[in-house]
Design a protein around this motif. Structure first.
Motif, mmCIF file in Angstrom:
data_model
loop_
_atom_site.group_PDB
_atom_site.id
_atom_site.type_symbol
_atom_site.label_atom_id
_atom_site.label_comp_id
_atom_site.label_asym_id
_atom_site.label_seq_id
_atom_site.Cartn_x
_atom_site.Cartn_y
_atom_site.Cartn_z
ATOM 1 N N VAL A 51 89.770 -61.468 -25.351
ATOM 2 C CA VAL A 51 88.860 -60.322 -25.340
ATOM 3 C C VAL A 51 89.608 -59.062 -25.772
ATOM 4 O O VAL A 51 89.130 -58.279 -26.613
ATOM 5 N N VAL A 52 90.791 -58.858 -25.216
ATOM 6 C CA VAL A 52 91.600 -57.678 -25.562
ATOM 7 C C VAL A 52 91.987 -57.714 -27.043
ATOM 8 O O VAL A 52 91.915 -56.696 -27.749
ATOM 9 N N GLU A 53 92.381 -58.877 -27.537
ATOM 10 C CA GLU A 53 92.757 -59.000 -28.947
ATOM 11 C C GLU A 53 91.570 -58.679 -29.855
ATOM 12 O O GLU A 53 91.731 -58.016 -30.886
ATOM 13 N N ARG A 54 90.381 -59.147 -29.478
ATOM 14 C CA ARG A 54 89.199 -58.860 -30.296
ATOM 15 C C ARG A 54 88.922 -57.361 -30.316
ATOM 16 O O ARG A 54 88.571 -56.792 -31.366
ATOM 17 N N GLU A 55 89.051 -56.723 -29.175
ATOM 18 C CA GLU A 55 88.821 -55.276 -29.110
ATOM 19 C C GLU A 55 89.816 -54.511 -29.971
ATOM 20 O O GLU A 55 89.509 -53.438 -30.484
ATOM 21 N N ARG A 56 91.001 -55.076 -30.133
ATOM 22 C CA ARG A 56 92.029 -54.438 -30.975
ATOM 23 C C ARG A 56 91.902 -54.809 -32.446
ATOM 24 O O ARG A 56 92.694 -54.364 -33.271
ATOM 25 N N GLY A 57 90.936 -55.663 -32.757
ATOM 26 C CA GLY A 57 90.703 -56.029 -34.142
ATOM 27 C C GLY A 57 91.580 -57.143 -34.669
ATOM 28 O O GLY A 57 91.710 -57.322 -35.898
ATOM 29 N N VAL A 58 92.165 -57.941 -33.750
ATOM 30 C CA VAL A 58 92.998 -59.064 -34.193
ATOM 31 C C VAL A 58 92.121 -60.108 -34.852
ATOM 32 O O VAL A 58 91.045 -60.473 -34.342
ATOM 33 N N ILE A 59 92.538 -60.600 -36.015
ATOM 34 C CA ILE A 59 91.785 -61.627 -36.741
ATOM 35 C C ILE A 59 92.435 -62.981 -36.485
ATOM 36 O O ILE A 59 93.635 -63.153 -36.705
#
Length: 458
Positions: free
Chosen positions: A448-456
């Motif tokens: 969830v945190v990675e998605r919020e940071r825009g990690v692909i």
């Protein structure tokens, strides 16, 4: 000889193998040392070793001792250097299965039915077994006669036949819960049958939506798992079951009630749908795969009189008859009260695991994750937050030795979800449930945190 001591020795050897203390090909403790360790006779240890040998877990070397079979797939769980949290496997808890009792029943069945092995048997099952099943079903509030019972190769054979069988209402479309057991979904696809789904959410069915489907679509039958639904774990209330039966009666729809987990219900006041319409509107099916031994592949269907002839012809075309020896062994197992004692034990086992799972979910699942909390820990689902993909999470969990399954194969093509996991704690030891769910919850939060940071992710 103490049966408890006998089983304790067997579990001890399996645990040594699972933990990695015993390596493939290594020599097992001597019979005398185990007899001293467990304060039992030599014969008790010999019996335990013989049973492990019979199930191909160990082998004997003359004048040397017993050794661990090299290719036996022991899982390393608690106590091992590499713990594996197996929420993927959905078979019965192997430590709770009555191998020895059933072995005795199989041996007795071979003696009792040896003459029947040289002839074709009754198409719908041994009459003696069907009488015993009729008696046993009364404990589940299913009151029927033996002539309405068909013994099948697991409940899936009964379901597959019913999907293709013409029904007296002349209708063609099958309504199924979504999600549903993957083998039922595959059977619908295989037979190219018209179908429509209805969602089983955390709170069950939308009964108004079900009535609309029954009223405006030519529904042949509605397929429902009334207790401990796979994969959500949901169970209907008696009021909901009664209402569904009333709707089916009003709109000339049959119900195929798959109650293969009904034996695990600790609430004896809960009734199957069959109890509200026992004369033909509800077709009741059950299996012994999840509660007894999956390898038996034995199930049954309680049929309305108008379907018996067509079902019999279809079963004859499928397999002529279900194997006699496995039928005979089940009859003996039921008749001697072994099944009732076994069910009482595993009800407590899965209820305890369900309680632990619920507490672990409440403690570790991040905000936005939606999970089901059944009274039995056999099945539950976790719907992921923030549009996370289940397959991506599963791959990441594998790296942390946590195994789980996507529910994508349990949906019709128009209903597919890619953000949902199915979990079963049947193969997870009680003291590992919290740790496994903690790893899962933290991994979901990381994503969830990675998605919020825009990690692909690839």
């Amino acid at each position: 000889m103490s049966p408890a001591k006998f089983e304790e020795i067997m579990r001890y050897i399996v645990e040594l193998a699972e933990s990695g203390i015993l390596k493939p090909g290594s020599r097992l403790p001597s019979i005398r040392s185990l007899a001293e360790q467990f304060s039992c006779s030599l014969n008790t240890v010999i019996k335990a070793y013989k049973e492990l040998e019979f199930s191909h877990k160990i082998y004997a070397v003359s004048k040397s001792g017993y050794y661990l079979v090299g290719d036996f797939p022991f899982k390393r769980q608690s106590g091992g250097t590499i713990p594996i949290y197996d929420f993927l496997s959905a078979g019965p808890d192997t430590h709770a299965m009555p191998y020895l009792d059933y072995k005795h029943c199989m041996n007795q069945a071979i003696d009792q039915y040896k003459e029947d092995m040289f002839t074709y048997s009754e198409l719908l099952g041994l009459s003696t077994l069907r009488h015993e099943l009729a008696r046993q079903l009364r404990d589940l509030q299913v009151f029927t006669t033996p002539d309405r019972i068909a013994v099948t190769t697991g409940s899936q054979q009964a379901l597959h036949i019913l999907i293709g069988l013409p029904f007296p209402n002349g209708k063609k479309t099958i309504c199924t819960e979504q999600p549903a057991h993957p083998s039922f979904i595959e059977s619908l696809k295989n037979q190219s049958v018209r179908n429509i789904g209805i969602e089983v959410g955390r709170d069950g069915l939308d009964l108004e939506r079900l009535e609309t489907i029954f009223k405006h679509t030519d529904i042949k039958f509605f397929y429902a798992v009334s207790r401990f639904h796979n994969p959500t774990g949901h169970s209907y209330t008696n009021e909901e079951r009664k209402k569904i039966v009333e709707l089916a009666d009003r709109y000339d729809v049959y119900i195929v009630e798959d109650d293969y987990m009904g034996d695990l219900d600790p609430d004896l006041k809960q009734d199957p749908m069959f109890a509200y319409q026992p004369n033909g509107r509800v077709i009741y099916t059950k299996s012994f795969s999840k509660t007894l031994l999956p390898g038996l592949r034995l199930g049954l269907a309680v049929l309305p009189e108008e379907l018996i002839e067509g079902f019999t012809r279809a079963k004859f075309a499928s397999d002529v008859h279900t194997p006699v020896i496995t039928q005979g062994a089940l009859e003996i197992y039921l008749k001697n009260g072994m099944f009732a004692a076994h069910i009482e034990k595993i009800r407590k086992l899965y209820r305890k695991k369900g309680e632990l799972l619920r507490e672990a979910y409440q403690t570790f699942m991040p905000e936005g994750a939606i999970y089901t909390c059944p009274t039995s820990g056999f099945y539950s689902t976790v719907r992921l937050p923030s549009h996370l993909k289940a397959d991506q999470l599963i791959e990441r969990l594998k790296e942390k030795n946590v195994l789980a399954q996507s529910t994508v194969s349990m949906y019709l093509s128009d209903w597919e979800r890619h953000d949902e996991l199915r979990l079963s704690v049947s193969h997870v030891e009680e003291d590992m449930i919290f740790d496994g769910i903690e790893v899962m919850g933290h991994t979901i939060q990381e994503m969830v945190v990675e998605r919020e940071r825009g990690v692909i992710w690839r």
